[in-house]
Design a protein around this motif. Structure first.
Motif, PDB file in Angstrom:
ATOM      1  N   VAL A  61       0.901  -1.203   0.198  1.00  0.00           N
ATOM      2  CA  VAL A  61       0.112  -0.064  -0.499  1.00  0.00           C
ATOM      3  C   VAL A  61       1.148   1.422  -0.225  1.00  0.00           C
ATOM      4  O   VAL A  61       1.810   1.648   0.858  1.00  0.00           O
ATOM      5  CB  VAL A  61      -0.387   0.513   1.203  1.00  0.00           C
TER       6      VAL A  61
ATOM      7  N   LEU B  54       0.406   5.515  -0.221  1.00  0.00           N
ATOM      8  CA  LEU B  54      -0.312   6.760   0.013  1.00  0.00           C
ATOM      9  C   LEU B  54       0.730   7.470  -1.026  1.00  0.00           C
ATOM     10  O   LEU B  54       1.114   7.409  -0.851  1.00  0.00           O
ATOM     11  CB  LEU B  54      -0.046   6.912   1.574  1.00  0.00           C
TER      12      LEU B  54
ATOM     13  N   GLU C  97      -9.429   3.441  -3.145  1.00  0.00           N
ATOM     14  CA  GLU C  97      -7.823   2.172  -3.198  1.00  0.00           C
ATOM     15  C   GLU C  97      -8.181   1.894  -4.408  1.00  0.00           C
ATOM     16  O   GLU C  97      -8.973   1.724  -5.402  1.00  0.00           O
ATOM     17  CB  GLU C  97      -8.500   1.009  -2.455  1.00  0.00           C
TER      18      GLU C  97
ATOM     19  N   GLU D 142      -5.305   5.929  -2.104  1.00  0.00           N
ATOM     20  CA  GLU D 142      -3.742   4.853  -1.876  1.00  0.00           C
ATOM     21  C   GLU D 142      -4.224   3.498  -2.909  1.00  0.00           C
ATOM     22  O   GLU D 142      -4.828   3.212  -3.458  1.00  0.00           O
ATOM     23  CB  GLU D 142      -4.400   3.567  -0.726  1.00  0.00           C
TER      24      GLU D 142
ATOM     25  N   LYS E 259      -2.952   0.149  -4.382  1.00  0.00           N
ATOM     26  CA  LYS E 259      -2.756  -1.131  -3.918  1.00  0.00           C
ATOM     27  C   LYS E 259      -1.609  -1.864  -5.327  1.00  0.00           C
ATOM     28  O   LYS E 259      -2.764  -1.682  -6.172  1.00  0.00           O
ATOM     29  CB  LYS E 259      -4.190  -1.490  -3.459  1.00  0.00           C
TER      30      LYS E 259
END
Length: 151
Positions: free
Chosen positions: A13, A15, A74, A109, A111
């Protein structure tokens, strides 16, 4: 197991540093997950009517709301990350308009996809071979009917 192997087993992950925050204008409603969930369909419908399918793909994923009105999008891959960055202002406006929330903060975020150890199935032959391993009857159908996937 070395560190790189451990990293590839788990999703990473990352940011992004981009956030969009609009200060409250006299509104005292705090954005919560429940409040957001009540209006998420209307937000998605706005993008659906506008024909923004790439943006809609991001909004169709799970969206979390953290304390303080932080909405977490996400995304998978850098392409979705760019698209999410472009819709932040519009999304903040929609959320504030529909929910009446005073403070809305959008965070993205990134992923990365978890490698599950299975090979990627790119060609039709690869897909057929994979399905034949799962379902033995498919090999019999292919033989019986003379089915071929590559021309």
């Amino acid at each position: 197991m070395d560190d790189k192997a451990k990293e590839s087993e788990n999703a990473k992950v990352v940011l992004t540093q981009e956030t969009v925050e609009i200060k409250p204008t006299g509104s005292s409603v705090a954005l919560t997950q429940e409040l957001f969930d009540q209006h998420v369909y209307a937000i998605q419908e706005h993008f659906r009517v506008a024909g923004k399918n790439m943006e809609l793909a991001i909004l169709d994923q799970q969206i979390k709301v953290r304390e303080g009105g932080e909405v977490v999008l996400e995304v998978m891959g850098h392409m979705q990350e760019e698209i999410a960055g472009k819709i932040k202002q519009e999304l903040v406006g929609l959320i504030r308009k529909l929910t009446g929330a005073g403070r809305v903060l959008i965070t993205v975020e990134l992923k990365e996809e978890v490698d599950n150890g299975r090979p990627k199935l790119y060609t039709n032959t690869d897909k057929l071979n994979f399905l034949k391993e799962k379902h033995a009857a498919l090999a019999e159908f292919q033989r019986k009917f003379g089915l071929e996937v590559d021309f």
